[in-house]
Design a protein around this motif. Sequence first.
Motif, PDB file in Angstrom:
ATOM      1  N   ARG A 187       1.622   3.041   1.586  1.00 25.65           N
ATOM      2  CA  ARG A 187       1.794   2.268   2.819  1.00 25.65           C
ATOM      3  C   ARG A 187       3.116   2.538   3.523  1.00 25.65           C
ATOM      4  O   ARG A 187       3.705   1.677   4.144  1.00 25.65           O
ATOM      5  CB  ARG A 187       1.650   0.783   2.541  1.00 25.65           C
ATOM      6  CG  ARG A 187       0.235   0.379   2.286  1.00 25.65           C
ATOM      7  CD  ARG A 187       0.137  -0.495   1.069  1.00 25.65           C
ATOM      8  NE  ARG A 187      -1.188  -1.072   1.002  1.00 25.65           N
ATOM      9  CZ  ARG A 187      -2.089  -0.719   0.114  1.00 25.65           C
ATOM     10  NH1 ARG A 187      -1.807   0.194  -0.763  1.00 25.65           N
ATOM     11  NH2 ARG A 187      -3.276  -1.282   0.096  1.00 25.65           N
ATOM     12  N   GLY A 188       3.613   3.765   3.339  1.00 25.31           N
ATOM     13  CA  GLY A 188       4.846   4.146   4.016  1.00 25.31           C
ATOM     14  C   GLY A 188       6.103   3.616   3.354  1.00 25.31           C
ATOM     15  O   GLY A 188       7.181   3.688   3.926  1.00 25.31           O
ATOM     16  N   VAL A 213      -7.372 -16.631  -3.484  1.00 26.56           N
ATOM     17  CA  VAL A 213      -7.191 -15.334  -4.119  1.00 26.56           C
ATOM     18  C   VAL A 213      -6.318 -15.447  -5.358  1.00 26.56           C
ATOM     19  O   VAL A 213      -6.380 -14.619  -6.254  1.00 26.56           O
ATOM     20  CB  VAL A 213      -6.610 -14.331  -3.099  1.00 26.56           C
ATOM     21  CG1 VAL A 213      -6.312 -13.007  -3.721  1.00 26.56           C
ATOM     22  CG2 VAL A 213      -7.586 -14.149  -1.958  1.00 26.56           C
ATOM     23  N   GLY A 214      -5.522 -16.492  -5.435  1.00 28.56           N
ATOM     24  CA  GLY A 214      -4.685 -16.724  -6.608  1.00 28.56           C
ATOM     25  C   GLY A 214      -3.338 -16.044  -6.556  1.00 28.56           C
ATOM     26  O   GLY A 214      -2.812 -15.603  -7.574  1.00 28.56           O
ATOM     27  N   ILE A 215      -2.765 -15.950  -5.349  1.00 33.44           N
ATOM     28  CA  ILE A 215      -1.433 -15.366  -5.227  1.00 33.44           C
ATOM     29  C   ILE A 215      -0.513 -16.342  -4.516  1.00 33.44           C
ATOM     30  O   ILE A 215      -0.960 -17.269  -3.844  1.00 33.44           O
ATOM     31  CB  ILE A 215      -1.452 -14.017  -4.471  1.00 33.44           C
ATOM     32  CG1 ILE A 215      -2.058 -14.174  -3.080  1.00 33.44           C
ATOM     33  CG2 ILE A 215      -2.168 -12.959  -5.264  1.00 33.44           C
ATOM     34  CD1 ILE A 215      -1.981 -12.925  -2.238  1.00 33.44           C
ATOM     35  N   LYS A 275       4.139 -11.569   2.922  1.00 32.46           N
ATOM     36  CA  LYS A 275       5.020 -10.405   3.020  1.00 32.46           C
ATOM     37  C   LYS A 275       4.359  -9.084   2.631  1.00 32.46           C
ATOM     38  O   LYS A 275       4.751  -8.029   3.131  1.00 32.46           O
ATOM     39  CB  LYS A 275       6.258 -10.607   2.149  1.00 32.46           C
ATOM     40  CG  LYS A 275       7.190 -11.658   2.686  1.00 32.46           C
ATOM     41  CD  LYS A 275       8.388 -11.823   1.802  1.00 32.46           C
ATOM     42  CE  LYS A 275       9.323 -12.875   2.369  1.00 32.46           C
ATOM     43  NZ  LYS A 275      10.446 -13.152   1.474  1.00 32.46           N
ATOM     44  N   GLU A 276       3.373  -9.132   1.736  1.00 27.71           N
ATOM     45  CA  GLU A 276       2.807  -7.884   1.231  1.00 27.71           C
ATOM     46  C   GLU A 276       1.353  -7.654   1.613  1.00 27.71           C
ATOM     47  O   GLU A 276       0.998  -6.572   2.048  1.00 27.71           O
ATOM     48  CB  GLU A 276       2.935  -7.837  -0.293  1.00 27.71           C
ATOM     49  CG  GLU A 276       4.362  -7.796  -0.772  1.00 27.71           C
ATOM     50  CD  GLU A 276       4.470  -7.787  -2.281  1.00 27.71           C
ATOM     51  OE1 GLU A 276       3.493  -7.387  -2.943  1.00 27.71           O
ATOM     52  OE2 GLU A 276       5.523  -8.179  -2.792  1.00 27.71           O
ATOM     53  N   ILE A 277       0.528  -8.670   1.454  1.00 25.23           N
ATOM     54  CA  ILE A 277      -0.914  -8.486   1.631  1.00 25.23           C
ATOM     55  C   ILE A 277      -1.318  -8.547   3.105  1.00 25.23           C
ATOM     56  O   ILE A 277      -1.971  -7.637   3.617  1.00 25.23           O
ATOM     57  CB  ILE A 277      -1.703  -9.535   0.818  1.00 25.23           C
ATOM     58  CG1 ILE A 277      -1.287  -9.523  -0.658  1.00 25.23           C
ATOM     59  CG2 ILE A 277      -3.200  -9.344   0.989  1.00 25.23           C
ATOM     60  CD1 ILE A 277      -1.564  -8.254  -1.386  1.00 25.23           C
ATOM     61  N   ARG A 304      -2.632  -4.460   9.613  1.00 26.50           N
ATOM     62  CA  ARG A 304      -2.429  -3.095  10.120  1.00 26.50           C
ATOM     63  C   ARG A 304      -3.729  -2.305  10.098  1.00 26.50           C
ATOM     64  O   ARG A 304      -4.006  -1.525  10.995  1.00 26.50           O
ATOM     65  CB  ARG A 304      -1.368  -2.388   9.271  1.00 26.50           C
ATOM     66  CG  ARG A 304      -1.001  -0.998   9.752  1.00 26.50           C
ATOM     67  CD  ARG A 304       0.018  -0.330   8.846  1.00 26.50           C
ATOM     68  NE  ARG A 304      -0.507   0.021   7.551  1.00 26.50           N
ATOM     69  CZ  ARG A 304      -1.250   1.104   7.300  1.00 26.50           C
ATOM     70  NH1 ARG A 304      -1.555   1.926   8.266  1.00 26.50           N
ATOM     71  NH2 ARG A 304      -1.677   1.366   6.089  1.00 26.50           N
ATOM     72  N   ARG A 305      -4.543  -2.545   9.102  1.00 26.05           N
ATOM     73  CA  ARG A 305      -5.820  -1.839   8.980  1.00 26.05           C
ATOM     74  C   ARG A 305      -6.941  -2.475   9.804  1.00 26.05           C
ATOM     75  O   ARG A 305      -8.038  -1.957   9.854  1.00 26.05           O
ATOM     76  CB  ARG A 305      -6.268  -1.817   7.521  1.00 26.05           C
ATOM     77  CG  ARG A 305      -5.432  -0.942   6.650  1.00 26.05           C
ATOM     78  CD  ARG A 305      -5.921  -1.045   5.233  1.00 26.05           C
ATOM     79  NE  ARG A 305      -5.236  -0.119   4.387  1.00 26.05           N
ATOM     80  CZ  ARG A 305      -5.851   0.635   3.492  1.00 26.05           C
ATOM     81  NH1 ARG A 305      -7.148   0.553   3.344  1.00 26.05           N
ATOM     82  NH2 ARG A 305      -5.169   1.439   2.745  1.00 26.05           N
ATOM     83  N   GLY A 306      -6.665  -3.631  10.398  1.00 27.33           N
ATOM     84  CA  GLY A 306      -7.676  -4.302  11.209  1.00 27.33           C
ATOM     85  C   GLY A 306      -8.693  -5.076  10.385  1.00 27.33           C
ATOM     86  O   GLY A 306      -9.755  -5.434  10.884  1.00 27.33           O
ATOM     87  N   LEU A 307      -8.364  -5.362   9.128  1.00 26.57           N
ATOM     88  CA  LEU A 307      -9.286  -6.077   8.251  1.00 26.57           C
ATOM     89  C   LEU A 307      -9.137  -7.593   8.338  1.00 26.57           C
ATOM     90  O   LEU A 307     -10.020  -8.322   7.911  1.00 26.57           O
ATOM     91  CB  LEU A 307      -9.088  -5.636   6.795  1.00 26.57           C
ATOM     92  CG  LEU A 307      -9.420  -4.173   6.513  1.00 26.57           C
ATOM     93  CD1 LEU A 307      -9.010  -3.805   5.103  1.00 26.57           C
ATOM     94  CD2 LEU A 307     -10.896  -3.919   6.740  1.00 26.57           C
ATOM     95  N   ILE A 308      -8.016  -8.046   8.871  1.00 23.92           N
ATOM     96  CA  ILE A 308      -7.767  -9.477   8.984  1.00 23.92           C
ATOM     97  C   ILE A 308      -7.267  -9.769  10.392  1.00 23.92           C
ATOM     98  O   ILE A 308      -6.522  -8.982  10.970  1.00 23.92           O
ATOM     99  CB  ILE A 308      -6.752  -9.945   7.909  1.00 23.92           C
ATOM    100  CG1 ILE A 308      -6.655 -11.457   7.851  1.00 23.92           C
ATOM    101  CG2 ILE A 308      -5.403  -9.338   8.139  1.00 23.92           C
ATOM    102  CD1 ILE A 308      -5.827 -11.953   6.680  1.00 23.92           C
TER     103      ILE A 308
END
Length: 186
Positions: free
Chosen positions: A49-50, A120-122, A129-131, A137-141
């Motif tokens: 992810r860069g 999700v349990g996080i 910050k991460e998910i 960025r991927r357009g999934l959410i």
Amino acid sequence: APLRSRFVLREELDRPGESALAELIAIRAEAYGMSITTDAARMLAVLARGIPREALRLLETIRLTTAGRGQGTLDVAGLQREISALGFDERGLTKTERRCVEALAQARGPISMARLARLVGIDLDTFAKEIEPELSRRGLIEVSKRGRSLGAGSDAAAFDTRHFKPFGRVRTSALGPRNGMNRTGK
């Protein structure tokens, strides 16, 4: 940020490009005594992810798992086997990211960030910050005032939600509107 206001010079770093990160991976692989193809290094750069630290962490993990096999050159096919064993799917999503998308696909409407992180349990901070940035960025959410929902760039049918089970003791009604009411409140 009282401490930050005392510094005159403020620097911002951009993430390195895919080719620069692939070059860093190739250099580190050579230092490890490994050989990696250009395509495999690019694929690893995309999975990272860069983020250089993530790229080097993935390379180190793969180096440790392949060390006993006497594998000569790490190519795309070998890398795909290794990242699959690490929990990445064919889209490059981790297990946690897949669970987020599955929860959104199963939801009957937008859900809050806190509820999604609980399902999700996080930790909420980890999600924020991460998910979420990667899924966004991927357009999934998709993020709106009403909450998080499946993004336009995702295909709900591509995610198998039949086996999704919320983490811990979360009511199944937590995925949809409360008290069995529909979206209009009736």
